[in-house]
Design an enzyme around this catalytic site. Structure first.
Site, PDB file in Angstrom:
ATOM      1  N   GLY A   1      85.450  17.785  57.626  1.00  0.00           N
ATOM      2  CA  GLY A   1      85.804  19.105  58.147  1.00  0.00           C
ATOM      3  C   GLY A   1      84.607  19.863  58.674  1.00  0.00           C
ATOM      4  N   GLY A   2      83.422  19.512  58.165  1.00  0.00           N
ATOM      5  CA  GLY A   2      82.196  20.143  58.661  1.00  0.00           C
ATOM      6  C   GLY A   2      82.123  21.622  58.331  1.00  0.00           C
TER       7      GLY A   2
ATOM      8  CB  CYS B   1      84.541  23.853  62.012  1.00  0.00           C
ATOM      9  SG  CYS B   1      86.043  24.561  62.752  1.00  0.00           S
TER      10      CYS B   1
ATOM     11  CB  VAL C   1      67.073  43.828  65.509  1.00  0.00           C
ATOM     12  CG1 VAL C   1      66.579  43.737  64.076  1.00  0.00           C
ATOM     13  CG2 VAL C   1      68.066  44.974  65.659  1.00  0.00           C
TER      14      VAL C   1
ATOM     15  CB  ILE D   1      70.909  36.755  66.844  1.00  0.00           C
ATOM     16  CG1 ILE D   1      70.214  35.851  65.815  1.00  0.00           C
ATOM     17  CG2 ILE D   1      70.905  38.202  66.362  1.00  0.00           C
ATOM     18  CD1 ILE D   1      68.754  36.218  65.565  1.00  0.00           C
ATOM     19  N   GLY D   2      73.164  34.013  67.454  1.00  0.00           N
ATOM     20  CA  GLY D   2      73.224  32.748  68.170  1.00  0.00           C
ATOM     21  C   GLY D   2      73.082  31.559  67.238  1.00  0.00           C
TER      22      GLY D   2
ATOM     23  CB  ALA E   1      86.408  23.646  66.574  1.00  0.00           C
TER      24      ALA E   1
ATOM     25  CG  HIS F   1     113.598  40.431  78.063  1.00  0.00           C
ATOM     26  ND1 HIS F   1     112.493  41.180  78.398  1.00  0.00           N
ATOM     27  CD2 HIS F   1     114.554  41.319  77.660  1.00  0.00           C
ATOM     28  CE1 HIS F   1     112.769  42.471  78.226  1.00  0.00           C
ATOM     29  NE2 HIS F   1     114.007  42.579  77.779  1.00  0.00           N
TER      30      HIS F   1
END
Length: 474
Positions: A45-46, A48, A242, A274-275, A324, A448
């Site tokens: 599953g890692g 994620c 920052v 931040i990445g 993923a 609808h």
């Protein structure tokens, strides 16, 4: 597989047990290959599944329930102040993870995929050394690297395990509900996790170095979310860089410029979002012919093959959009190529979703991309204030938009801001992959009242005759 002297051999070694890894392993096994999958975690599953996508979406669903309960008061239903039981929430999250992880273990066994808990490091282009496992190494005919990525650290700010400065994985353990939380980064991770903490009663301050949230997403899609979060968060500040955070026993301090002066602010906790950077540095790739770029991403071709003919790579470790479902598709492609099939990554529409309230989703060509590439396009939007279903749900602040080729009418891209955007975007992705015209979508009968109607109505605008809003008069 042949076992001897604590060594094993296999047709395919998969390094990494996340969506890209198990997607590759399962597809390869279905195609008749012997497969070993190695991952440091005890179950597939890692990150994620265990520390990222699934935990965050589990808590974001709880967030939706809290928001919907408050919204229901306008509809005549009052639930009162929500009672937050963090222990129960954590237990529910673990139950969800356990269910999915155990299902993956069962699928691996049924397919004959051997799961090995350990850390792999290349000795050559045909073998790896395994540490922390019952076997010492694996020889392989082919290998797929699916080791993913990890959060980017803030330079000069050491993060202590269990400390007050958290990455996304630590934040998702929900150690407590701090009185206030600093979120550094206005990407989807910062927004989603900030939304969770804010809904649970925390005062959230978000700092973003760009001039708006989700800088890579079309501004009109972001606007409803930015307006919503401006009321949900205590403060959102843009254009703030920052450089460092300081952790003390009683809180986290950040120094911020204001009116030419430096002000110090203290928070109970801080989240760095931040990445991410690729997990490629500890693989021993120097023992192979695999090449990486200056940022550590593994170089591949359209078949996921690296510069080493025996080794393939998929998912976050190859860069690009870190999603993923992209990793899973890449894993399947790599497995198919190794098995001798013709396969390659040629998707026209890669859906992306931000699970805020309202949600944002998009696929195919974006307006930002079209403008940067000087690609001609036409765009039409259907505001959800004209949607009967959106009105019944009290969620009229969203909209659906389509981008088309102005000459042919072929659908090039789509974007949705609103509830259930995560599901609605799939129809648009299918339309783009099939080369459908706006006319095709408009002529497809939608039930609808549903939110899916908004896609048909956006397409009808191109035809000049939307049902639930007046056509534009030119």
């Amino acid at each position: 597989m042949v076992m001897g002297d604590m060594q094993m051999s296999t047709d395919l070694l998969v390094i990494g047990g996340g969506p890209g890894g198990y997607g590759a392993a399962f597809r390869a096994a279905d195609l008749g290959l012997d497969v070993i999958m190695v991952d440091p975690l005890p179950r597939p599953g890692g990150l994620c599944l265990h520390k990222g996508c699934i935990p965050s979406k589990t808590f974001l669903h709880v967030t939706e329930l809290i928001i919907d309960a408050a919204r229901a008061e306008k509809m005549g239903i009052g639930f009162g102040r929500p009672k937050i039981d963090l222990a129960a929430m954590r237990a529910w999250k673990e139950q969800v993870i356990d269910s999915i992880a155990n299902s993956l273990i069962t699928l691996a066994k049924q397919r004959g995929v051997l799961l090995v808990q350990g850390t792999a490091r290349f000795e050559s282009s045909t073998s790896v050394r395994i540490s922390g496992a019952d076997i010492s190494g694996v020889r392989f005919k082919h290998c797929i690297i699916a080791t993913g990525s990890r959060p980017l650290e803030l330079s000069g700010t050491p993060r202590i395990a269990g400390g007050r400065i958290m990455d996304s994985a630590a934040a998702l353990t929900l150690p407590d509900i701090p009185k206030n939380l600093l979120v550094v980064g206005g990407g989807y991770v910062g927004l989603e996790l900030g939304s969770i903490y804010a809904a649970l009663g925390c005062q959230v301050t978000l700092l973003e170095r760009e001039n708006r949230l989700l800088a890579q997403v079309d501004a009109d899609l972001v606007q409803p979310v930015q307006e919503r979060l401006s009321s949900l968060f205590a403060d959102i500040r843009f254009g703030v860089q920052v450089d460092a955070l300081e952790e003390q026993s009683h809180g986290v301090t950040v120094s911020l410029p204001r009116d030419g002066k430096i002000e110090q602010h203290q928070f109970d906790r801080a989240l760095l979002a931040i990445g991410r950077i690729p997990n490629s540095g500890e693989l021993g790739l120097e023992q192979t012919e695999v090449q990486i770029d200056s940022r550590g991403f593994i170089q591949i071709d359209a078949q996921q093959q690296t510069t080493d003919a025996r080794i393939f790579a998929v998912g976050d470790v190859v860069g690009g959009v870190m999603l993923a479902h992209k990793a899973t598709r890449e894993g399947r492609i790599a497995a198919e190529v190794i098995a001798g099939q013709k396969s390659g990554f040629d998707a026209r529409a890669l859906p992306a979703v931000v699970y805020t309230d309202p949600q944002i989703s998009w696929c195919g060509l974006t307006e930002q991309q079209a403008t940067a590439e000087n690609t001609p396009y036409a765009v039409r939007k259907f505001p959800w204030k004209y949607s009967s279903r959106a009105q019944t749900m009290g969620i009229t602040d969203g909209f659906t938009k389509l981008l088309t080729d102005p000459q042919t009418g072929r659908i090039l891209g789509a974007g949705i801001a609103g509830r259930n955007a995560e599901s609605l975007i799939s129809e648009a992705a299918l339309a783009i992959e099939m080369g459908a015209l706006a006319e095709d979508l408009a002529l497809t009968i939608h039930p609808h009242p549903t939110l899916s109607e908004t896609e048909a109505e956006a397409a009808e605008i191109f035809q000049g005759s939307p049902t639930h809003m007046l056509p534009s008069r030119k």
